[in-house]
Motif scaffolding. Sequence first.
Motif: not given
Length: 219
Positions: A101-110, A190-204
């Motif tokens: 789970v990726f999220f935008r935060h004042p400390s950066g994108f975590g 650039e691909k992430i754009g304005d998204f603040s919440l992203v879900v990722g799956v790493y090669k599975n």
Amino acid sequence: SQNESSFNLSRRWWFAIASASVIGGIFQGVQILRKDRESSGLEQSFEDLAGVSIEGRWQHRPDGYHSGLAISLMGFSSASMLGKTVRLEFTRNSGVTPVAVFFRHPSGFGSVVLDAYRRGLGGIEVVDGETLIESLSAFPFEIEDGRRYLLEVRIEEESILVSVDGVLKQDLHISDKRLTIAEDWKWDEEKIGDFSLVVGVYKNSSTIHSVRVRSVESD
């Protein structure tokens, strides 16, 4: 007679015990109903989010979003995630690599990952440039293929709390720290754009059953 007195006394005791059992059963039933209603209210406070493909070949099926075998990213919200609890339900169908789970935060994108670096590590992936391999706050977590998991990430300004299946795994203070994304994800702003919440799956091959959010105030 003495026998009749004993019989009447036994009968009165039996009625007393039976009445107590009935009252106790009713009380217990009310308590269970109350808990069910409270649980239902908490469930209803979550907002279901629809996904938009950012990277990879996703397929939308009745049981959720299915990833391909490449790095797969899907955006779910552009609203601020600060002060929110994110709830991800997923199943890794096959593989040995993480879900995140990726999220935008004042400390950066975590990011919060499970079963990372082929070492069965979980937690906030990169803090102040240190990955989970160097981090003392990482927790052991290996994903079992075919099993459905519930990952919750509570995002506050000074701390991030991570729970899996209702068990708190990490509570990290981050007010003076910097959050970034690991290079392996090939993160493209650039691909992430304005998204603040992203879900990722790493090669599975994984299925994202649902992504939901609610205010921390509702927790």
